[in-house]
Enzyme design. Structure first.
Site, PDB file in Angstrom:
ATOM      1  CE  LYS A   3      73.970  60.406  18.777  1.00 30.99           C
ATOM      2  NZ  LYS A   3      75.292  60.301  18.550  1.00 30.99           N
ATOM      3  CG  HIS A   5      76.508  56.209  24.800  1.00 33.87           C
ATOM      4  ND1 HIS A   5      76.279  57.128  23.808  1.00 33.87           N
ATOM      5  CD2 HIS A   5      77.279  56.850  25.710  1.00 33.87           C
ATOM      6  CE1 HIS A   5      76.896  58.258  24.105  1.00 33.87           C
ATOM      7  NE2 HIS A   5      77.506  58.126  25.259  1.00 33.87           N
ATOM      8  CE  LYS A  52      76.643  59.379  29.118  1.00 35.23           C
ATOM      9  NZ  LYS A  52      78.061  59.679  29.265  1.00 35.23           N
ATOM     10  CD  GLU A  83      80.066  66.373  24.296  1.00 28.50           C
ATOM     11  OE1 GLU A  83      80.698  65.338  24.538  1.00 28.50           O
ATOM     12  OE2 GLU A  83      79.457  66.565  23.227  1.00 28.50           O
ATOM     13  CG  ASP A 120      76.052  64.390  18.168  1.00 34.38           C
ATOM     14  OD1 ASP A 120      76.153  63.192  17.864  1.00 34.38           O
ATOM     15  OD2 ASP A 120      76.875  64.976  18.918  1.00 34.38           O
ATOM     16  CG  HIS A 173      72.609  60.845  23.735  1.00 32.32           C
ATOM     17  ND1 HIS A 173      72.486  59.520  23.446  1.00 32.32           N
ATOM     18  CD2 HIS A 173      73.713  61.263  23.081  1.00 32.32           C
ATOM     19  CE1 HIS A 173      73.491  59.150  22.644  1.00 32.32           C
ATOM     20  NE2 HIS A 173      74.235  60.201  22.411  1.00 32.32           N
ATOM     21  CE  LYS A 227      80.161  67.226  19.772  1.00 32.93           C
ATOM     22  NZ  LYS A 227      80.462  66.072  20.613  1.00 32.93           N
TER      23      LYS A 227
HETATM   24  C1  BG6 Z   1      77.701  60.763  21.313  1.00 35.34           C
HETATM   25  C2  BG6 Z   1      77.765  61.981  20.419  1.00 35.34           C
HETATM   26  O1  BG6 Z   1      76.558  60.016  21.053  1.00 35.34           O
HETATM   27  O2  BG6 Z   1      77.708  61.185  22.669  1.00 35.34           O
HETATM   28  C3  BG6 Z   1      79.015  62.779  20.712  1.00 35.34           C
HETATM   29  O3  BG6 Z   1      77.750  61.579  19.061  1.00 35.34           O
HETATM   30  C4  BG6 Z   1      79.075  63.125  22.175  1.00 35.34           C
HETATM   31  O4  BG6 Z   1      79.051  63.950  19.919  1.00 35.34           O
HETATM   32  C5  BG6 Z   1      78.885  61.892  23.043  1.00 35.34           C
HETATM   33  O5  BG6 Z   1      80.344  63.721  22.433  1.00 35.34           O
HETATM   34  C6  BG6 Z   1      78.746  62.274  24.504  1.00 35.34           C
HETATM   35  O6  BG6 Z   1      78.642  61.150  25.307  1.00 35.34           O
HETATM   36  P1  BG6 Z   1      79.856  60.685  26.233  1.00 35.34           P
HETATM   37  O7  BG6 Z   1      79.308  59.522  26.979  1.00 35.34           O
HETATM   38  O8  BG6 Z   1      80.977  60.325  25.295  1.00 35.34           O
HETATM   39  O9  BG6 Z   1      80.189  61.861  27.086  1.00 35.34           O
END
Ligand code: BG6
Length: 462
Positions: free
Chosen positions: A139, A169, A173, A207, A226, A231, A330
């Site tokens: 992505k 990804h 999870k 986050e 992002d 996601h 963030k």
């Molecule tokens: C990523 C984003 O795809 O996912 C990041 O680009 C983000 O900015 C991250 O921090 C969060 O996923 P994980 O699994 O690392 O908590």
């Protein structure tokens, strides 16, 4: 050499091998996978423009494998069958060399910025692509709906749709996959996941991490692209979709695509459906963060948001009118990562039962992996006074990490955990409407101090 997996991928080619994604996520994911599957035999080619030799590359691979304690015959096989090729991914000639060096069926993993990926895909058109080749793309998939559609056309004229892996990804999870079990292997919740019983659903990924030296990418993406475009919309699709016939690729992906087709800004109003903000200087734990606008590599004039929230709805019989709040940011004070399903209040409380009656909430934690059901019960002490009780289950970590799961699907050529082309375009379609409203200036870019829970007036609804 194990030849039982001849239909699987023989060589994994990582384009963008010297990048952060490769060393931080892909190679450790591969290490875990090869440890779990000692029978797997994979060659690995690292390809990038940076001049490296095979030995330097092997050290990078070994360090990444060591970081996850990867061991066993599959790991050693890959270590003995890995090489680095200096490659300009947009050069047809260089890509030809990469393809010629692969043994067995190749998987090309584009761990590259979207612009370079697009050029590489175009350059690949000058080659005969080996039968079965898999193309995996990180992505963001394109930069908007039109760009995603164009990229889809170019990819599917190279290989069939099933061999295009649009990687997310989050779909690897274990708690995200758990939504399937929770919903479709219990009679308890599924009948209640309906507009008659659910007041709202929040899908939140807040986050505490800041930019982490990723300004080059992040300042052009922002929180909406992002996290939400990819996601969180995928998670929403898993929560809203109807039961698929099976969890095999074709059925699961069709059910998710259908679910995304129904998603629109809440009440059809893209301006009212989104909020955005960016952090100013502040402190998170011991860390002092400068204001986002002053971070190295950021162009404040871009007006990039570091916190985005959208309220969506699934225009279906099951979900119409239920707000789905998707939010991610963030540099926040609390790492809140969960799906919170808030049920409707009770229609009537028998008199004589005292106490507050907040609604029942089912929380599915997205890290740490857990599930909590918050209920009102006749608690300890006075049995006629209501108390809040929490039933919590903590899940062990998955057998693989998310990138391990992603690579497992890729190397088996099983696209269950990848996004179908149409679904990628639909996700952009939803987000593009809201971003267009932002561009008209109708939705202000608000501010929040790093380490806070967001702009003061966005009172947390969690
Ligand atoms: C990523 C984003 O795809 O996912 C990041 O680009 C983000 O900015 C991250 O921090 C969060 O996923 P994980 O699994 O690392 O908590």
């Amino acid at each position: 050499m194990d030849n039982t997996r001849t239909e699987n991928i023989g060589t994994l080619v990582v384009l963008g091998a010297t990048g952060d994604l490769t060393s931080r996520l892909l190679l450790p994911g591969l290490g875990r996978l090869l440890t779990e599957q000692p029978e797997r035999r994979i060659s690995l080619i690292g390809a990038d423009v940076a001049p490296r030799d095979g030995r330097q590359w092997a050290e990078v691979v070994r360090a990444a494998f060591d970081s996850v304690d990867a061991t066993g015959p599959a790991v050693e096989h890959t270590m003995a069958h890995t090489d680095y090729l200096v490659t300009d991914a947009s050069s047809a000639e260089d890509l030809g060399q990469v393809l010629a060096s692969a043994t067995g069926i190749p998987a090309l993993y584009f761990a590259l910025p979207p612009g370079v990926t697009a050029r590489a895909v175009r350059a690949l058109h000058q080659h005969e692509i080996p039968e079965g080749t898999v193309l995996a793309l990180e992505k963001p998939f394109g930069l908007d709906q039109a760009g995603a559609a164009e990229l889809n056309r170019e990819l599917t004229s190279l290989v069939p749709e099933d061999q295009v892996f649009r990687v997310d990804h989050f779909l690897g999870k274990s708690t995200v996959l758990n939504i399937l079990g929770l919903r479709f292997a219990n009679h308890l919740f599924e009948p209640l996941l309906h507009r008659d019983h659910v007041a709202k659903v929040e899908i939140v990924y807040d986050e505490i991490l800041g930019l982490e030296d990723r300004a080059g990418y992040y300042d052009r993406a922002g929180a909406m692209v992002d996290m939400i475009q990819s996601h969180l919309l995928q998670v929403m699709a898993l929560v809203t979709m109807d039961a698929p016939l099976s969890v095999h690729a074709a059925d699961l992906r069709a059910a998710k695509t259908e679910a995304l087709r129904a998603v629109r800004p809440f009440a059809g109003d893209p301006a009212a459906a989104g909020r955005r903000a960016r952090y100013t200087a502040g402190t998170i734990g011991e860390r002092r963060l400068p204001s986002y606008a002053e971070e190295e590599g950021v162009d404040p004039a871009r007006g990039t948001e570091t916190l985005a929230e959208v309220t969506l709805e699934s225009a279906t019989w099951r979900w119409a009118g239920v707000p789905f709040v998707l939010r991610s940011g963030k540099a926040l004070g609390t790492a809140r990562r969960e799906i919170a399903i808030t049920f409707r209040g009770v229609p009537h409380l028998p008199s004589g039962l005292d106490g507050a009656i907040p609604p029942t909430v089912l929380r599915i934690g997205l890290g740490p992996d857990a599930m909590t059901l918050e209920l009102n019960v006749n608690g300890p002490g006075d049995p006629f006074v209501l108390d809040r009780s929490r039933l919590t289950a903590e899940f062990g970590t998955g057998r693989l990490n998310p990138y391990g799961e992603v690579l497992n699907g890729l190397l088996d050529r099983d696209p269950s955990l990848s996004i179908r082309g149409e679904a990628a375009e639909q996700a952009w379609g939803i987000i593009d409407q809201i971003r267009a409203a932002w561009q008209t200036g109708r939705v202000p870019l608000e501010e929040y101090p790093a380490g806070s829970d967001g702009p003061g007036r966005w009172a947390s609804t969690g």
